[in-house]
Design an enzyme around this catalytic site. Structure first.
Site, PDB file in Angstrom:
ATOM      1  N   ASP A 155       0.807  -1.225   0.000  1.00 32.77           N
ATOM      2  CA  ASP A 155       0.000   0.000   0.000  1.00 32.77           C
ATOM      3  C   ASP A 155       0.841   1.277   0.000  1.00 32.77           C
ATOM      4  OD1 ASP A 155       0.975  -0.230   2.558  1.00 32.77           O
ATOM      5  OD2 ASP A 155      -0.940   0.076   3.573  1.00 32.77           O
ATOM      6  N   GLU A 156       2.110   1.186  -0.406  1.00 36.42           N
ATOM      7  CA  GLU A 156       2.974   2.363  -0.416  1.00 36.42           C
ATOM      8  C   GLU A 156       3.792   2.403  -1.707  1.00 36.42           C
ATOM      9  OE1 GLU A 156       4.008   3.331   4.187  1.00 36.42           O
ATOM     10  OE2 GLU A 156       4.996   1.570   3.349  1.00 36.42           O
TER      11      GLU A 156
END
Length: 400
Positions: free
Chosen positions: A105-106
């Site tokens: 998620d980054e």
């Protein structure tokens, strides 16, 4: 601090947002993603509606239900989240230079042109937010951090959630992060915080103003100097780390906690770890086993071996260590187990052995058999070929 070079994107409540995107009936409702489908499980992610009630990562299912009546529990589907990660990455890469996918998620983006100035960077963030919402889903939001290097951009990305955009630079450092504690910073563990405090560095502002050479002494590594120089705004790049090992660990479901069952799970974990070792073209010179019995101290031992990628050789060491552990774990319940292949090196760097005989970088007969099993499992599905009896324990994170 010079121009801005890095944009860090941190997806907001990513797992829960994906589920809400796919199921409109739960949009706007508190959602928790769980690691197990029973009351013994815990939350591995929560929507912002659930976070508003105090539910967070690590909250047990009973506590989450008490804190937030009406919360929706869903099992984690890690493969699904990876697919959405790739969809987001594809969108970002069309509008900007996607440098690195940092995690599920980054994302890290290189800034160039007008985007190296603050107004241009903010305009880029606005375009990316709109593109992700339009092309991936309106529930998929992110917080953005703008900085002169990856560290300050990442810290900035955590400052405003959800759906925020913050920067760290010459105009606001270190005051903008003075409210953070030392271990709020990425890379500062509790033990490192204690070491810093013993050296007289007790807050973030003091750390930002530290002489980088002093930081190297405190860390006992050049990484301390790199960290402080990055905090001070220097364009310190990420360095590629040397692979330390291949391992798998598992928090055991109740039906797998008896030592005899856990032993079979360890064999399954070891098959996975050794297959990854071979896929990466590596050999390992040690094997470690970690056991966590209920109500007792953890048990961990390791064995060294000639560098190998032979699954059966690792299985023999695994069996030997379980025999050593047996007097201490017999009759207990094991909460978790882990296997680790260490002292890794490239197969191409391995010297020959006249006693086997094996030429430099040549695979042994057992290693060739292991590689053949890998090929069959990739072709016909995992578990088509097994190295004896094992007990698969995939859990929700391996589900699609």
């Amino acid at each position: 601090m010079g121009p801005f070079r890095t944009l860090y994107i941190d997806m907001n409540s990513f797992f829960a947002s994906v589920e809400q995107q796919l199921n409109p009936a739960i949009r706007g409702r508190p959602v928790a993603i769980t690691a197990m489908e029973n009351e013994k499980g815990c939350c591995v992610a929560a929507s912002y509606e659930a976070k508003a009630h105090g539910v967070k990562t690590g909250t047990s299912v009973p506590d989450a239900r008490r804190l937030c009546p009406g919360i929706v529990f869903l099992p984690s589907r890690h493969r699904l989240y990876v697919r959405f990660n790739l969809r987001v990455a594809a969108v970002l890469d069309r509008y900007a230079e996607l440098e690195r996918i940092r995690s599920v998620d980054e994302f890290q983006i290189v800034l160039s042109g007008d985007a190296t100035e603050l107004d241009g960077a903010r305009a880029l963030v606005a375009r990316l937010k709109a593109a992700v919402a339009a092309e991936v889903g309106e529930c998929l939001r992110f917080s953005a951090g703008i900085g002169p290097n990856h560290l300050l951009a990442k810290i900035a990305g955590k400052l405003e959630k959800p759906n925020g955009c913050q920067h760290l630079g010459r105009d606001n450092m270190p005051d903008r992060i003075a409210h953070l504690t030392l271990d709020d910073l990425p890379g500062i563990s509790r033990s490192m915080r204690a070491r810093l405090e013993r050296a007289g560095v007790r807050d973030v502002v003091s750390l930002c103003r530290l002489d980088p050479r002093h930081a190297r002494a405190i860390w006992r590594s050049v990484e301390g100097e790199r960290f402080v120089r990055a905090l001070q705004g220097e364009p310190i790049p990420l360095v590629k780390t040397r692979r330390g090992g291949f391992g798998n660990s598992k928090v055991l479901a109740p039906e797998f906690r008896a030592p005899a069952e856990a032993y079979l799970v360890s064999r399954w974990l070891l098959e996975k770890a050794s297959a990854r070792l071979r896929r990466d073209g590596r050999v390992a010179g040690s094997f470690s086993l970690h056991l966590s019995p209920l109500g007792r101290y953890p048990w961990a031992r390791s064995m060294r071996c000639a560098p190998t990628q032979d699954t059966l050789e690792f299985m023999r060491m695994n069996r030997a260590l379980w025999r050593r552990a047996w007097p201490e774990i017999r009759g207990t319940q094991l909460l978790s187990i882990g296997v680790h292949l260490g002292d890794v090196d490239h197969l191409n760097s391995r010297t020959g052995d006249l006693l086997l005989p094996v030429a430099p970088a040549e695979r042994t007969l057992g290693e060739r058999a292991s590689a053949a099993a890998d090929f069959i499992n990739q072709r016909f599905g995992p578990g088509t070929i097994q190295f004896g009896i094992n007990r698969p324990h995939p859990g929700f994170f391996e589900r699609g």
